[in-house]
Scaffold this motif. Structure first.
Motif, short mmCIF file in Angstrom:
data_model
loop_
_atom_site.label_atom_id
_atom_site.label_comp_id
_atom_site.label_asym_id
_atom_site.label_seq_id
_atom_site.Cartn_x
_atom_site.Cartn_y
_atom_site.Cartn_z
N UNK A 92 0.84 -1.21 0.00
CA UNK A 92 0.00 0.00 0.00
C UNK A 92 0.87 1.26 0.00
N UNK A 93 1.93 1.27 0.80
CA UNK A 93 2.82 2.44 0.84
C UNK A 93 3.49 2.65 -0.51
N UNK A 94 3.92 1.54 -1.12
CA UNK A 94 4.55 1.63 -2.43
C UNK A 94 3.59 2.20 -3.47
N UNK A 95 2.31 1.75 -3.40
CA UNK A 95 1.31 2.25 -4.35
C UNK A 95 1.04 3.73 -4.11
N UNK A 96 0.96 4.16 -2.86
CA UNK A 96 0.67 5.57 -2.56
C UNK A 96 1.82 6.49 -3.01
N UNK A 97 3.05 5.99 -2.96
CA UNK A 97 4.18 6.82 -3.38
C UNK A 97 4.10 7.20 -4.85
N UNK A 98 3.56 6.25 -5.65
CA UNK A 98 3.60 6.46 -7.10
C UNK A 98 2.24 6.75 -7.70
N UNK A 99 1.19 6.70 -6.92
CA UNK A 99 -0.15 6.96 -7.46
C UNK A 99 -0.33 8.43 -7.78
N UNK A 100 -1.14 8.71 -8.80
CA UNK A 100 -1.50 10.08 -9.14
C UNK A 100 -2.62 10.59 -8.24
N UNK A 101 -3.54 9.69 -7.90
CA UNK A 101 -4.63 10.14 -7.05
C UNK A 101 -5.49 9.03 -6.48
N UNK A 102 -5.34 7.77 -7.01
CA UNK A 102 -6.20 6.68 -6.57
C UNK A 102 -5.39 5.43 -6.28
N UNK A 103 -5.76 4.76 -5.18
CA UNK A 103 -5.21 3.45 -4.82
C UNK A 103 -6.37 2.58 -4.34
N UNK A 104 -6.47 1.38 -4.87
CA UNK A 104 -7.53 0.46 -4.45
C UNK A 104 -6.91 -0.77 -3.80
N UNK A 105 -7.52 -1.22 -2.71
CA UNK A 105 -7.09 -2.43 -1.99
C UNK A 105 -8.29 -3.37 -1.93
N UNK A 106 -8.14 -4.56 -2.48
CA UNK A 106 -9.24 -5.53 -2.50
C UNK A 106 -8.72 -6.90 -2.11
N UNK A 107 -9.60 -7.68 -1.50
CA UNK A 107 -9.26 -9.04 -1.06
C UNK A 107 -10.37 -9.97 -1.51
N UNK A 108 -9.99 -11.13 -2.00
CA UNK A 108 -10.98 -12.14 -2.36
C UNK A 108 -10.44 -13.54 -2.03
#
Length: 486
Positions: A388-404
């Motif tokens: 999640x931290x890695x995604x937030x560093x490089x995201x422009x404005x959106x990050x989604x976290x899903x589990x299945x």
């Protein structure tokens, strides 16, 4: 944390997990209850089938003996009627002298007088085989009988008028120098009908007994194996972390197994604790000398000091990585450790939202309720936190976290998949391969040690899972993490 990266699968899933899934998928086929019931039912059917054959054979033999006994009575009656009187009005004197016997008259069975009634008798000459006397029921038709061939009496099946099956009783008698063969026959229609009825009733009765035995065996197996079901449930509770020890209140046959399992769990925990202590001691023992070396190198000047400082930093990174792996491996082998996935990801998403609030990163989360991770909570936090931290560093404005949850080989929720996606620039295939290499940073302008994704890949492999990196439909990176579930 490392920079925004992606990778090819870091390795194959651990073989033990695949084997466990394969074994679990075949559990029903190798059911001990089913095996015991099928074996007992098979032997019961075989034994009852043999009993049915024996009973039908005994009944047939007894019926034939009773039939023969009745025919023998009639044969003796005919024999008594053949004993000659002083005179006989129906037979000429010359014939009486030649035969030395008289024609039977007093047969008390009326069916011998009814034409083609199915009850017949004949008296034949023992020397020539010629029929001397015959019952009126034959009305001139032949009675086919087998030859005695030297026997004094014989019972066998023969053929009567119209081809009907008969039971024939033959007996050889002698008067003076003459020999006679008395044959009494009766139709077998009634005999066959009684035999068929008995056969059906015996089969039905034994079938009911067989069904009852199978049901009794089924109940016996189910009741007898209930303690094993309790042991399984208790062991599953320990594995989930709901209980610390297995219930030892079991029958004497399997109670020692529960005791030994509890001892194994206790020993496992002691080993893990000792490993953690050793890891901590090693970390403390190495970090202090390295800190001294680094400080001295930074205080000095020249190429040697720079080289020592560089190598000390590399050693510190390597030590941190391998100590982290040792800690992961120790925690991975703890029995009965688990945690809920939803609260952990919820806390991480809220924390990351606050950290990256100034960039306006929108975090969305989708986690099914009740899903549990089979492992340490801090490991799940580290795994998902890195992604999640890695995604937030490089995201422009959106990050989604899903589990299945993932179902493998019909075994329900043995695995689950954590997917983290962003709308950042993403990475090429070559960059994704480089991303999970230990200490590899693709962009030095973003803070991090380069250990984040390598630790995620290593820890996922220790848990029998994997880390897959691909391009997201949002345009950035998609990180898929497969982990064991309960």
């Amino acid at each position: 944390m490392t920079n925004k990266t992606a990778s090819e699968p870091s390795g194959k899933p651990a073989a033990p997990l695949a084997e466990r899934l394969k074994l679990a998928s075949g559990w029903r086929r190798r059911s001990l209850s089913r095996r015991l019931v099928l074996v007992a039912a098979g032997w019961s059917v075989l034994a009852l089938a043999i009993a049915w054959v024996i009973l039908v054979g005994l009944y047939r033999t007894a019926s034939e003996r009773a039939f023969d006994a009745q025919l023998e009575v009639y044969a003796k009656t005919i024999l008594s009627e053949m004993v000659p009187d002083a005179t006989s009005a129906d037979v000429p004197r010359e014939t009486q002298a030649m035969l030395a016997v008289q024609a039977p008259k007093g047969i008390i069975e009326p069916r011998f007088s009814l034409p083609l009634s199915g009850w017949y008798w004949t008296v034949r000459s023992g020397e020539t085989g010629r029929i001397l006397f015959a019952s009126p029921s034959l009305v001139g038709d032949p009675l086919t009988v087998a030859s005695l061939e030297g026997e004094e009496a014989q019972s066998a099946f023969g053929t009567g008028p119209g081809g009907e099956e008969l039971r024939v009783r033959q007996q050889r008698v002698r008067f003076g120098n003459a020999t006679y063969i008395i044959a009494v026959a009766a139709g077998t229609a009634g005999f066959r009908a009684d035999l068929a009825q008995f056969t059906q009733m015996a089969a039905l009765t034994l079938a009911v007994i067989g069904a009852g035995l199978t049901g009794a065996v089924f109940l016996q197996v189910r009741i007898g194996l209930k303690p094993l079901v309790r042991l399984q449930a208790s062991l599953a509770a320990v594995r989930r972390g709901d209980e610390e020890t297995i219930d030892e209140d079991l029958p004497v046959e399997i109670a020692p197994l529960a005791v030994e399992l509890n001892a194994l769990i206790h020993s496992n925990r002691e080993i893990v604790e000792r490993a953690r202590t050793h890891v901590g001691n090693l970390a403390h023992g190495l970090k202090t000398p390295l800190s001294v070396i680094s400080n001295e190198a930074r205080a000095a000047q020249g190429p040697l000091a720079d080289k020592v400082s560089e190598q000390a930093a590399i050693m510190s990174t390597q030590i941190q990585h391998h100590l982290e792996r040792a800690r992961m491996a120790a925690q991975r082998r703890v029995i009965g450790v688990s945690c809920d996935v939803d609260p952990v990801l919820g806390r991480l998403c809220r924390a990351m939202g606050k950290i990256y609030q100034d960039r306006g990163i929108q975090l969305s989360q989708s986690v099914p309720a009740g899903l549990r991770f089979r492992g340490e909570q801090q490991d799940l936090e580290e795994l998902s936190g890195n992604l999640i931290d890695n995604a937030c560093k490089w995201a422009k404005g959106r990050v989604t976290v899903s589990v299945q949850p993932l179902a493998q080989s019909g075994v329900g929720r043995e695995l689950f998949e954590l997917v983290v996606e962003d709308d950042g620039p993403g990475l090429s295939q070559e960059e994704r391969r480089e991303a999970v290499k230990r200490g590899r940073r693709l962009d030095e302008t973003v803070p991090g040690t380069g250990l984040g994704l390598s630790i995620v890949a290593d820890l996922a492999a220790l848990y029998g899972g994997r880390l897959d990196l691909d391009r997201s439909v949002m345009g950035g990176l998609k990180a898929s993490l497969v982990l064991p579930a309960i």
